[in-house]
Design a protein around this motif. Structure first.
Motif: not given
Ligand SMILES: Cc1ncc(COP(=O)(O)O)c(C=O)c1O
Length: 424
Positions: A125-127, A130, A159-160, A210, A215, A243, A245-246, A272
């Motif tokens: 996952s993204g979390a 990180n 948001f991480h 990011e 977010e 980051d 992730v998104q 993601k």
């Protein structure tokens, strides 16, 4: 007690019949009974998907401009993705990291081929990606004997993720509420270069940012900020973590968001879109930094799962196909122009911003409605959009979004704004 429909009931018939509940509403009631209440889902049960559309249990079709929060990069039921998952399911689902599997090696090679890095760690996952990035940064300093270099800085409105380390790095107090004590060694910055320059020192293990905040309101750092941050980190011996992730994996219109700015990090986190719908996360780093994660220092049972990695390879096959990223860029520009036109026609929007197919419409304070009202109005018109905080409408469609679907989406957003502004 319900009345008999065959007329045998002796009780007085009610004057107004209760509207019959839809299948989606009935399932939503069941969900409320069994789930912890930390999500606030719409009464919409997604039953199936095809391309950029999903269907609910009543057979109602929705244009999906959310893509499972930037996950379904290839849309739904993409034939290449389905075939890759089916083929891998026939072979082996899970191996653990006690052994190797081919899809994970190949996917790591693709990530390396397309990025600044040479080394990959897979997670779920993204979390988690990180967490791995934060742990790697600290351990890199530690293995170099810089045991005081532990601090991790992040930026306002970032948001991480929700695990304790990623949560602490998330510089939004509302997410911290009720979860203290948080881990030590984190600090928060605004995107002010003088303040950044003053804060980063020999205690700083890494700065995480990011390249486009998702977010936190779809915010692009000021021009030149990432390049200046890179310079400061290099000069002060701190690692730079992006980051992605998104924004990573094509959403920006480049394979990775950092490529738009021409500024490479030391560590990049991904998740993601990487699995196109299956859970997977990853960090990418360099040959120089990776050895800090020596044998036994970090790990996760599902990391590099062959199913998720086979899906990742199918995602890459599509992202790498000729003209794909150019089309994402062109669609993103057309989407942005369409949103600007809507903003101009109806007002109530202070800014349209973002990159590629991660776009936000920031509402003015006196718009007369909130982002969630736009979400509801669009859903009633058969189009799914999302928010990024109370006053930003967020659009993050599948990367395969075509011109007809874009036109359909813009028309619904236009009608939603017309209705809400008329009411305001
Ligand atoms: C930039 C960014 N980092 C990390 C995360 C956390 O990812 P996950 O929800 O997969 O843990 C998210 C999720 O929205 C994100 O947008």
């Amino acid at each position: 007690m319900s009345e008999s429909v065959h007329g045998t009931s002796t009780s007085t018939p009610s004057l107004k019949a209760e509207p019959k509940k839809t299948a989606d509403q009935l399932w939503a009631e069941r969900a409320k009974q069994v789930f912890t209440p930390n999500y606030a889902p719409a009464e919409l049960v997604i039953d199936r998907g095809e391309g950029c559309y999903v269907w609910d249990l009543e057979g109602r079709r929705y244009l999906d401009l959310v893509a499972g929060i930037a996950v379904s990069a290839l849309g739904h039921h993409h034939p290449k993705l389905v075939a890759a998952i089916q083929a891998q399911a026939e072979k082996v689902l899970h191996t653990s990291n006690l052994y190797l599997n081919q899809p994970s090696i190949e996917l790591a090679e693709r990530l390396v081929r397309h990025s600044f890095g040479q080394r990959v760690f897979f997670c779920n996952s993204g979390a988690e990606a990180n967490e791995a990035a934060i742990k790697l940064a600290r351990r890199y300093a530690y293995t170099r004997g810089e045991t005081e270099r532990v601090k991790i800085y992040s930026f306002d409105k970032s948001f991480h993720g929700r695990t304790m380390g990623a949560l602490t790095a998330t510089a939004q107090p509302k997410y911290h509420e009720g979860f203290r004590p948080l881990p030590e060694g984190f600090g928060y910055l605004t995107m002010d270069l003088a303040a950044v320059e003053a804060a980063i020192d020999h205690h700083t293990a890494a700065v995480i940012i990011e390249p486009v905040q998702g977010e936190g309101g779809v915010r692009v750092p000021p021009p030149g900020f990432l390049a200046a941050l890179r310079k400061i980190c290099t000069a002060k011996g701190a690692l730079l973590i992006f980051d992605e992730v998104q924004i990573g994996l094509g959403r920006s219109g480049a394979m990775f968001g950092y490529q738009l700015e021409g500024v490479a990090p030391d560590i990049m986190s991904l998740a993601k879109g990487l699995g196109g719908g299956l859970p997977i996360g990853a960090i990418v780093t360099t040959d120089a930094i990776a050895p800090a994660l020596n044998v036994g220092s970090h790990g996760t049972t599902f990391g590099g799962n062959p199913m998720a990695c086979a899906a990742g390879l199918a995602v890459f096959d599509v992202l790498e196909s000729p003209g794909f990223l150019e089309r994402v860029r062109a669609t993103g520009l057309a989407f942005e122009a369409g949103l600007r036109a809507i903003a101009q026609t109806h007002g109530g929007v202070s800014e349209v911003r973002g990159r590629g197919l991660l776009l936000g419409m920031a509402l003015t304070k006196d718009a007369g409605f909130e982002a969630k009202d736009v979400v509801k109005a669009c859903r009633d018109l058969g189009v799914l959009v999302h928010v990024a905080g109370p006053d930003v409408v967020r659009l993050l469609p599948p990367l395969i979004l075509g011109p007809a679907e874009l036109a359909e989406g813009l028309s619904a957003i236009d009608r939603a704004f017309a209705g809400l502004r008329g009411r305001a």
